[in-house]
Scaffold this motif. Structure first.
Motif, PDB file in Angstrom:
ATOM      1  N   ARG A 287       0.839  -1.201   0.000  1.00  0.00           N
ATOM      2  CA  ARG A 287       0.000   0.000   0.000  1.00  0.00           C
ATOM      3  C   ARG A 287       0.880   1.259   0.000  1.00  0.00           C
ATOM      4  NH1 ARG A 287      -1.887   3.376   4.070  1.00  0.00           N
ATOM      5  NH2 ARG A 287      -0.789   2.074   5.605  1.00  0.00           N
ATOM      6  N   THR A 288       0.486   2.263  -0.765  1.00  0.00           N
ATOM      7  CA  THR A 288       1.239   3.510  -0.826  1.00  0.00           C
ATOM      8  C   THR A 288       1.064   4.275   0.479  1.00  0.00           C
ATOM      9  OG1 THR A 288       0.961   3.683  -3.224  1.00  0.00           O
ATOM     10  CG2 THR A 288       1.523   5.694  -2.049  1.00  0.00           C
ATOM     11  N   VAL A 289       2.186   4.521   1.155  1.00  0.00           N
ATOM     12  CA  VAL A 289       2.176   5.243   2.421  1.00  0.00           C
ATOM     13  C   VAL A 289       2.397   6.732   2.188  1.00  0.00           C
ATOM     14  CG1 VAL A 289       3.333   5.480   4.651  1.00  0.00           C
ATOM     15  CG2 VAL A 289       2.976   3.217   3.659  1.00  0.00           C
ATOM     16  N   TYR A 290       3.279   7.065   1.244  1.00  0.00           N
ATOM     17  CA  TYR A 290       3.568   8.474   1.002  1.00  0.00           C
ATOM     18  C   TYR A 290       4.066   8.655  -0.429  1.00  0.00           C
ATOM     19  CZ  TYR A 290       5.810  13.053   1.249  1.00  0.00           C
ATOM     20  OH  TYR A 290       6.190  14.342   1.001  1.00  0.00           O
ATOM     21  N   LEU A 291       3.565   9.703  -1.073  1.00  0.00           N
ATOM     22  CA  LEU A 291       3.980  10.060  -2.423  1.00  0.00           C
ATOM     23  C   LEU A 291       4.675  11.420  -2.346  1.00  0.00           C
ATOM     24  CD1 LEU A 291       3.849   9.210  -5.439  1.00  0.00           C
ATOM     25  CD2 LEU A 291       1.786  10.637  -5.620  1.00  0.00           C
TER      26      LEU A 291
ATOM     27  N   VAL B 287       1.817  12.954   8.555  1.00  0.00           N
ATOM     28  CA  VAL B 287       0.923  14.065   8.851  1.00  0.00           C
ATOM     29  C   VAL B 287       0.123  14.404   7.600  1.00  0.00           C
ATOM     30  CG1 VAL B 287       2.417  15.027  10.648  1.00  0.00           C
ATOM     31  CG2 VAL B 287       2.731  15.739   8.266  1.00  0.00           C
ATOM     32  N   GLY B 288      -0.938  15.180   7.810  1.00  0.00           N
ATOM     33  CA  GLY B 288      -1.749  15.634   6.690  1.00  0.00           C
ATOM     34  C   GLY B 288      -2.900  14.712   6.369  1.00  0.00           C
TER      35      GLY B 288
ATOM     36  N   ASN C 178      -0.475  12.080  -0.377  1.00  0.00           N
ATOM     37  CA  ASN C 178       0.098  12.843  -1.489  1.00  0.00           C
ATOM     38  C   ASN C 178       0.627  14.186  -0.989  1.00  0.00           C
ATOM     39  OD1 ASN C 178       0.470  14.461  -3.881  1.00  0.00           O
ATOM     40  ND2 ASN C 178      -0.825  13.007  -4.983  1.00  0.00           N
ATOM     41  N   TYR C 179       1.865  14.503  -1.364  1.00  0.00           N
ATOM     42  CA  TYR C 179       2.471  15.764  -0.916  1.00  0.00           C
ATOM     43  C   TYR C 179       1.634  16.966  -1.316  1.00  0.00           C
ATOM     44  CZ  TYR C 179       5.759  19.673  -0.713  1.00  0.00           C
ATOM     45  OH  TYR C 179       6.346  20.886  -0.461  1.00  0.00           O
ATOM     46  N   TYR C 180       1.033  16.929  -2.492  1.00  0.00           N
ATOM     47  CA  TYR C 180       0.306  18.081  -3.010  1.00  0.00           C
ATOM     48  C   TYR C 180      -1.136  18.152  -2.545  1.00  0.00           C
ATOM     49  CZ  TYR C 180       4.345  18.279  -6.093  1.00  0.00           C
ATOM     50  OH  TYR C 180       5.635  18.360  -6.585  1.00  0.00           O
ATOM     51  N   LEU C 181      -1.574  17.182  -1.766  1.00  0.00           N
ATOM     52  CA  LEU C 181      -2.968  17.175  -1.299  1.00  0.00           C
ATOM     53  C   LEU C 181      -3.041  17.393   0.220  1.00  0.00           C
ATOM     54  CD1 LEU C 181      -4.434  14.246  -3.457  1.00  0.00           C
ATOM     55  CD2 LEU C 181      -4.523  16.714  -3.892  1.00  0.00           C
ATOM     56  N   GLY C 182      -2.270  18.328   0.704  1.00  0.00           N
ATOM     57  CA  GLY C 182      -2.365  18.699   2.113  1.00  0.00           C
ATOM     58  C   GLY C 182      -1.151  18.368   2.946  1.00  0.00           C
ATOM     59  N   ARG C 183      -0.266  17.519   2.426  1.00  0.00           N
ATOM     60  CA  ARG C 183       0.910  17.144   3.228  1.00  0.00           C
ATOM     61  C   ARG C 183       1.837  18.351   3.445  1.00  0.00           C
ATOM     62  NH1 ARG C 183       3.359  12.076   4.298  1.00  0.00           N
ATOM     63  NH2 ARG C 183       5.079  12.456   5.739  1.00  0.00           N
ATOM     64  N   ALA C 184       2.005  19.192   2.444  1.00  0.00           N
ATOM     65  CA  ALA C 184       2.917  20.330   2.543  1.00  0.00           C
ATOM     66  C   ALA C 184       2.457  21.340   3.586  1.00  0.00           C
ATOM     67  CB  ALA C 184       3.061  21.008   1.182  1.00  0.00           C
ATOM     68  N   GLN C 185       1.141  21.467   3.791  1.00  0.00           N
ATOM     69  CA  GLN C 185       0.614  22.440   4.747  1.00  0.00           C
ATOM     70  C   GLN C 185       0.165  21.785   6.051  1.00  0.00           C
ATOM     71  OE1 GLN C 185      -0.805  22.152   1.543  1.00  0.00           O
ATOM     72  NE2 GLN C 185       0.651  23.662   0.692  1.00  0.00           N
ATOM     73  N   ALA C 186       0.537  20.558   6.296  1.00  0.00           N
ATOM     74  CA  ALA C 186       0.063  19.813   7.466  1.00  0.00           C
ATOM     75  C   ALA C 186       0.613  20.398   8.765  1.00  0.00           C
ATOM     76  CB  ALA C 186       0.459  18.346   7.350  1.00  0.00           C
ATOM     77  N   ASP C 187      -0.122  20.186   9.843  1.00  0.00           N
ATOM     78  CA  ASP C 187       0.290  20.637  11.169  1.00  0.00           C
ATOM     79  C   ASP C 187       1.382  19.712  11.706  1.00  0.00           C
ATOM     80  OD1 ASP C 187       0.529  21.719  13.670  1.00  0.00           O
ATOM     81  OD2 ASP C 187      -1.495  21.207  14.339  1.00  0.00           O
TER      82      ASP C 187
END
Length: 391
Positions: free
Chosen positions: A139-143, A235-236, A240-249
């Protein structure tokens, strides 16, 4: 520029105050140069073992020490190379920390070259997309972000690191924690990202004055709390980095990271007549409650009443006994503080016997001569014998 999203929670603030007190205590702590060198060496070995263990390395801590000493184990060539490379990278981090100045991408790329090949060869960032998958299920954990965005993201990260370090407007442990999280989030390489992120974190702490004399290992905390480590990094709302990971708390990772920096490793006590000038005690205090640092535990109270004892991490040994039945020459793994090579004067009289690691008390020539003179001298008669001699 990198703009992390976080909040300094009450738990983080409490941990930061404790870290600052620990830092000051360690700075003021007098340690002999030989002892300090031994503690640093053991911390490097522990860091090498635990950081590579996170990546699946099968060598034990004792085996890592043997590999660094030049020994080999059958069918472990990959693990041995991984350990040797990481050890060299740790040595280079200490050299870079001593050099001072700004932290550069070239330094990070050179460290990554050491991690992967054992040579200071700056490696380029990845040219393709990588994916982190769960080993068991696939399963994809992080992109991570696409390769074309990596150079700009890394440049922004290093600009942020150096700006924060110069301005000193954020506590150094938080700068290091956010650096770790963002480097792991960008995932700039095809391999070695976790080890490189942990090494960069160590470099940031050293450059900010929080190296704590290089006598502890953050990697041990990560390895012993691996689920918590991965959970804090995840987090997030999306993988996907572009679907909220970059701005995650990132508050959760800050809490985890600040709990990883150990408490004061050594305490000196006043000299007592007939004993060495200093006697060292070590202890480990938890940070899971605000009162954990202000109230000694029952074990520590009992320890303070027992003269001539040491506490190494969560372990107790009497003044004339090595920890866990081991000879003082062996590595002592002490949860954040590691020591080896007879670090304390009191242990100098211990020597192995036919039983492995069994201590033996040896007497000096003057002590033996005094005992012989006492045993050969005529016994003085008591007052009752003088008045009423035996018949």
């Amino acid at each position: 520029m990198f703009q992390p999203n976080f909040t300094i929670s009450a738990a983080t603030a409490t941990a930061l105050m404790a870290i600052e007190a620990d830092r000051q205590a360690i700075i003021e702590l007098p340690i002999h140069a030989d002892v300090l060198a031994a503690l640093r060496e053991t911390a490097r070995l522990a860091g090498t073992h635990y950081s590579t263990r996170i990546e699946g390395n099968r060598l034990t801590l004792a085996q890592v020490a043997e590999v660094i000493a030049g020994n080999h184990f059958p069918c472990r060539e990959r693990d041995e190379a991984q350990a040797r490379n990481y050890y060299r990278a740790l040595e280079q981090i200490e050299a870079l920390a001593a050099a001072g100045g700004s932290i550069t991408e070239l330094e990070l790329r050179g460290v990554h070259g050491l991690v992967m090949s054992g040579e200071w060869t700056p490696t380029p960032y990845r040219s393709g997309q990588n994916v982190i998958r769960e080993a068991a299920t696939g399963r994809t954990v992080y992109l991570p972000p696409v390769a074309s965005d990596v150079p700009e993201l890394m440049a922004d990260l290093f600009e942020w690191i150096n700006t924060r370090l110069r301005a000193s407007d954020l506590p150094a442990p938080l700068i290091a924690a956010l650096t770790h999280c963002q480097c792991a989030t960008i995932h700039p390489y095809d391999g070695g990202n976790g080890r490189t992120a942990r090494l960069l974190t160590t470099l940031v702490l050293h450059r900010a004055g929080y190296g704590l004399k290089s006598i502890y290992s953050l990697d041990e905390h990560y390895a012993r709390n691996l689920n918590g480590y991965y959970t804090a990094l995840t987090v997030g709302p999306s993988h996907n980095y572009y679907l909220g990971r970059a701005q995650a708390d990132l508050t959760g990772f800050l809490n985890f990271f600040c709990d990883s920096i150990p408490g004061p490793p050594l305490r000196t006590v006043p000299r007592r007549r007939g004993r060495p000038h200093t006697r060292h005690q070590t202890w480990r205090r938890g940070r899971h409650s605000p009162t954990a640092r202000s109230s000694p535990t029952p074990n520590s109270r009992a320890l303070s009443r027992e003269r001539g004892s040491h506490r190494l991490g969560d372990r107790h040994t009497s003044r004339n006994q090595p920890a866990h039945g081991k000879h003082p020459d062996t590595q002592l793994d002490c949860r954040g503080l590691h020591r080896n090579q007879q670090p304390f004067p009191e242990q100098a009289h211990l020597s192995p016997t036919s039983t492995p690691w069994a201590p033996r008390l040896t007497k000096s020539t003057s002590e033996r001569a005094r005992e012989e003179s006492i045993s050969s001298a005529p016994r003085r008669r008591t007052a009752s014998e003088l008045v009423c001699p035996a018949t």
